[in-house]
Structure formats: C-alpha cells, structure tokens
Scaffold this active site. Sequence first.
Site, PDB file in Angstrom:
ATOM      1  N   TYR A  92       6.086   6.291   0.065  1.00 18.30           N
ATOM      2  CA  TYR A  92       5.954   4.924   0.562  1.00 18.30           C
ATOM      3  C   TYR A  92       4.806   4.830   1.558  1.00 18.30           C
ATOM      4  CZ  TYR A  92       7.434   0.506   2.746  1.00 18.30           C
ATOM      5  OH  TYR A  92       7.478  -0.788   3.234  1.00 18.30           O
TER       6      TYR A  92
ATOM      7  N   ASP B 282       7.441  -5.985 -14.900  1.00 19.55           N
ATOM      8  CA  ASP B 282       7.184  -4.737 -14.185  1.00 19.55           C
ATOM      9  C   ASP B 282       5.700  -4.676 -13.849  1.00 19.55           C
ATOM     10  OD1 ASP B 282       6.741  -2.017 -13.455  1.00 19.55           O
ATOM     11  OD2 ASP B 282       8.451  -1.379 -14.659  1.00 19.55           O
ATOM     12  N   VAL B 283       5.380  -4.472 -12.584  1.00 17.30           N
ATOM     13  CA  VAL B 283       3.980  -4.462 -12.157  1.00 17.30           C
ATOM     14  C   VAL B 283       3.193  -3.331 -12.805  1.00 17.30           C
ATOM     15  CG1 VAL B 283       4.425  -5.626  -9.973  1.00 17.30           C
ATOM     16  CG2 VAL B 283       4.528  -3.120 -10.077  1.00 17.30           C
TER      17      VAL B 283
ATOM     18  N   THR C 149      15.750  -6.416   6.104  1.00 13.90           N
ATOM     19  CA  THR C 149      15.922  -6.499   4.656  1.00 13.90           C
ATOM     20  C   THR C 149      16.848  -5.371   4.208  1.00 13.90           C
ATOM     21  OG1 THR C 149      14.087  -5.022   4.093  1.00 13.90           O
ATOM     22  CG2 THR C 149      13.555  -7.360   4.411  1.00 13.90           C
TER      23      THR C 149
ATOM     24  N   ASP D 174       9.946  -9.825 -10.974  1.00 16.42           N
ATOM     25  CA  ASP D 174      10.700  -8.741 -10.382  1.00 16.42           C
ATOM     26  C   ASP D 174      11.346  -7.969 -11.523  1.00 16.42           C
ATOM     27  OD1 ASP D 174      12.021  -8.630  -7.169  1.00 16.42           O
ATOM     28  OD2 ASP D 174      12.653  -7.210  -8.702  1.00 16.42           O
TER      29      ASP D 174
ATOM     30  N   LYS E  25       1.342   2.729   1.065  1.00 13.70           N
ATOM     31  CA  LYS E  25       1.005   1.620   1.959  1.00 13.70           C
ATOM     32  C   LYS E  25      -0.333   1.859   2.670  1.00 13.70           C
ATOM     33  CE  LYS E  25       4.512  -1.084   1.236  1.00 13.70           C
ATOM     34  NZ  LYS E  25       4.307  -2.343   0.469  1.00 13.70           N
TER      35      LYS E  25
END
Length: 239
Positions: free
Chosen positions: A144, A59-60, A179, A41, A148
Amino acid sequence: MSSTDFTVAGQSVLVTGGRGGIGSAIANAFVSAGARVVAVDVSPVPESPRVGIEDVVADVREPSSILKAASKFGSLDTIVQCAGRAAPGEEFDPAVFREIVDIHLVGSFNVAVTLKPLMAESGGSIINVGSMYSYFGSPLVPGYGAAKAGIVQLTKTLALAWAGDGIRVNAVAPGWIRTELTRLVEEDPTLNAAITSRLPSGNFSEPEDIAGTVLYLASGASRLVTGVTIPVDGGYSAS
C-alpha cells in the site's frame, strides 16, 4: 473555464472505488454539486439505487470493463481514482504485495491511459488518491505504501505528458479518515493514541472532508493547478 469558477455542475464524472468510504463520499458530493456520476467498483451494485449515481461493476485492472463503464457518458470531464485496498500483516507476501500495487498504482495508470482519448476531448481533470503513506513509512502495509508513493510520481508524470492535450492531473493525500480501511487502527487504543496525538483536532476525519478539495481540482478555479498532490490530512504532516 474561469479561474473563479468553482462549479462542477453538468460535468460527467467517473469515480473508481465509488462504493468505498472516500469514493462514495466523493461521488455523493459531485451529485450534490450538479454533476452526473458513474461509480465503478468491484463490489456488488447496491440493491437500492443511489440517487444521481449510476453504479457499475468494473475492475480498474481490466481496460474493457473501464471502457464499458465510461460508455455510460457521451463525454467525460473528470476521473477520480479511489479504487484500492490494504492487507495489514499480509503484504510481505510477494503475491499480496503485487496485488495491492496492481490495484492502486497499475490500476490508476490503466484507467488514465484507457480513458485518455475521452479526457483529451474535454480537456478534463484526473484526480488520483494518494495517502499520508505516500510520504511516511508504512511498516504494516508495504505494498500500500509503495503504491501510494508511486501515485505521487505518476501524477507528476502524467501531468507533464498530457498537458498538451489539455488534461490536468493532480492528487489528494488523505490523512486519517474514518473508513472501514482504518477501523481496526482507530479501535486499537495504542495506535489510536499515537495518531490522534499528532492531529490538531485530536480526531479522525470523515470521508466527506476529502470531497471539497476534489471538487476544487475538478473545477475551473484550479485551471493552473496540475502535477501536485495536496495533503488533506487535518494537519497530520505539519507536526
């Protein structure tokens, strides 16, 4: 692996976004099921170590940091891709739109490609995290939603491309989960009523409710399942 083998005990599992709500719940579920987990993360490592989870800052979008995180294992069986964020009201700014897509979609591709050699050695499973916004319009979060939707197509493409390497690629599409990402929506009476009226339970779900489907996709019981995105939405898409 047997088609009736639901165990993930002994697996080495890397969870991106592993300190967020859904990612953390999934990491904990794998540990409870006997797997070894590295949670990556961009957020700081917790001051108190989490039992059974090795927390790493990565970091991805940076292959070198992902490789370093994966090096904690001698082999890798499962990748769960939960890294992401949303910026309601800001994503019509092209720079913010690009950042959101980079984290969710480009980041997921980057992690998968970077770690493909390890996954091919184990004949492992990659599990991406989509959303109900993979299918429905998202007027407040265009970046977003676009990312997705891309996750669904990326899942199909990698499943076909890497089947010969014994790698399965699937996704889950969570519905309305309680969340930090959904907190403001849940606290808005108008938005909350619009959402819960479509949910058979009438309530938002918990992050832990996603974990069971993810563990199934990581197990031998799902060995014929690849290239699919499974809605885990409490019936939201059925209404």
